[in-house]
Design a protein around this motif. Sequence first.
Motif, mmCIF file in Angstrom:
data_model
loop_
_atom_site.group_PDB
_atom_site.id
_atom_site.type_symbol
_atom_site.label_atom_id
_atom_site.label_comp_id
_atom_site.label_asym_id
_atom_site.label_seq_id
_atom_site.Cartn_x
_atom_site.Cartn_y
_atom_site.Cartn_z
ATOM 1 N N ASN A 35 32.234 3.173 30.328
ATOM 2 C CA ASN A 35 32.673 1.804 30.620
ATOM 3 C C ASN A 35 31.487 0.845 30.684
ATOM 4 N N TYR A 84 37.572 -1.340 30.169
ATOM 5 C CA TYR A 84 38.494 -0.227 30.362
ATOM 6 C C TYR A 84 38.757 0.439 29.034
ATOM 7 N N ALA A 104 39.321 -0.273 23.682
ATOM 8 C CA ALA A 104 38.680 -0.799 24.894
ATOM 9 C C ALA A 104 39.089 -2.242 25.090
#
Lengths: 389, 389
Positions: free
Chosen positions: A42, A56, A200
């Motif tokens: 992350n 995320y 992501a």
Amino acid sequence: MYETLLMIPGPTRVSSRVLKAMSKSIVNHRSAVFGEILNDTNEMMSEVFQTENQSYLITGSGTAAMEAALGNVIEKGDKILNIVGGKFGERFMQITETHQGIPVELTVEWGNAANPDDVRYILEEEEDIKAVTMVHNETSTGVANPIEEIGKVLKDFDALYVVDTVSSLGGDDVQVDNFGIDICVTGSQKCLAAPPGMAAITLNNNAWNVVDKTKSKTYYLDLKKYRKSGEKTVPETPYTPSVSLMYAMNEALKMIMEEGLEARIKRHEQAAKATINGVKAMGLELFANEEASSATVTAINIPEGMTDKNLRGTMRNKYRIELAGGQDHLKGNVFRIGHMGNITHREIISTIAALEMSLKEYGYEIELGTGVSAVQETYMPGNNTLEFF
Amino acid sequence: MYETLLMIPGPTRVSSRVLKAMSKSIVNHRSAVFGEILNDTNEMMSEVFQTENQSYLITGSGTAAMEAALGNVIEKGDKILNIVGGKFGERFMQITETHQGIPVELTVEWGNAANPDDVRYILEEEEDIKAVTMVHNETSTGVANPIEEIGKVLKDFDALYVVDTVSSLGGDDVQVDNFGIDICVTGSQKCLAAPPGMAAITLNNNAWNVVDKTKSKTYYLDLKKYRKSGEKTVPETPYTPSVSLMYAMNEALKMIMEEGLEARIKRHEQAAKATINGVKAMGLELFANEEASSATVTAINIPEGMTDKNLRGTMRNKYRIELAGGQDHLKGNVFRIGHMGNITHREIISTIAALEMSLKEYGYEIELGTGVSAVQETYMPGNNTLEFF
């Protein structure tokens, strides 16, 4: 027998380092050891997004992240400005409709970039636009949109700025914080050079304020759950993630850190220049307006007298190089060369050489080496100051 | 960051299939499961040797197999005809000396092939030559020796015919049985495209008759022990083999079977032609006599005004392509391009393109694309009928 060279706009070639990382033993996804990998991944993801926000990871394709972006923001009847200049711009509009938003479409001719003034005009005319969707790099047309300039326009309005950087992040310059992007999404299998299957997303406080007031329209992609799981002492994902792909993403991002994001972006820029110079020297025409041309994929008109089947078929079956065709109404009229991820001068040269040979075999008049020498010229000292290319 | 492209005459690029096979769990090397892998690998090895003989795999480099060949045949004072036209021809002579044989040297000028008539002449003049050593493909000079013709000469004499095919087997035509080769050796890391560290040897009955009467001069390489272990109900090797490399060899040989040996040899022939055409079009000179040129490695004179350091340094550090330098007295005068294993037109084109760019950067007069177009021409339909290249 041979590995086919992927010169498509994703999935891109995955390095043996990443493949090796992916083959490590599976660990418990609710354990300290995985929590550390998740955290680390992350954090690197946020570095590549050039943001202070949390990022995320979602097990799913880039489209899942696109849906996560809108499905957590739209309430029934909300107006969303969808800037549509290609297939992926359309997709954002379809997602808007799926979640009962009202799309306000800004149509951009395929092959051209969106005009920031048009965006301003619509935002001034239309009331209560909740969010603006923009595809940074239109994979279907080979166009890079001016996300920085549109971001400047958006600063004068309340609408959230939602940007799809699926085929640009890690290859073109995406400064989430500096460009004022509120929600940014990407995929694993393009410039990041990891295998497909992971997406992501990153959101700033403006975005979270909206998300917090909105009931998520999807269960799997409920971002509040991702945030909550990520905030645990041992960070987690809400649902079982692909542990193997997390290893792969982690390794791929490490390789980006090693290369340096700036160097990597310049390498992509040079690859695009080389490809464009190569195809133009061959007498081929770019599909996209050259000033709007993408750093990661080049769309080229199929020349008169050549068919898509023969062109890409010969490239694939004879030269073992995979190119992409046109999408939707461009099918049969355009082919696309992806030059993203860990592609170097070596693969671009092989591709242009094989393209010359394939076209010549079908009667296209070309002196062999014409396109290749233009690629070589692009990489010669004087035109090229990169250490890795 | 990037994987450097190995265009050296071994080790060669290893495919991801083979790397993957190599990473399987280790099994007991004295077990039925390993016995089956060993058997299977030996059998495919014999197919590539084009022989009805048994083959044996030795954990070690090609040199270990060269020593196994002579160390099981030589008694003190035995006369061995060493045909020496390069570094590896010399090595056979040094091994002859190590084991107290008496070398009879047939010197061949580096860059030329051995002449079968000269071999006949020495065998007629010298009495009691026990064995003749021949290096098929002189990796150091880029010469392929006429092993078939020399085999025909040897049929009129009792001497054993010992042939090193380390850098040719799987890329050039080696018909152990038809050419009358009594002992043939090879290595894993050249045309077979497996990682380095494994060697193979095959012996016919003539050779075994001599070996059976000779006390092995080495312990590790005692071929009678390899035969004995191989004949067990569950075949074994006498000492613990590299299980991982056995997996790799097994997979690499499977890939050769899938391609087909004949197609693979033709592919190497075409690669050599393409490389030679490319460098000649650039105005460079081959080191070896072109008629004797190797199918797997090309040695090229470094042009006036260019240094080895600049040439190979630029290729390595700027273009990430590894070439080989000259060996012994050729150091600094010659560089070598390996085109063996799973190398295709794509890598040859990238290499020739980068070579043009490297030379041009240092003032060599060349129009970019000149060499590349000659390579392309070699692979165009009309000059090329291969399905895979």
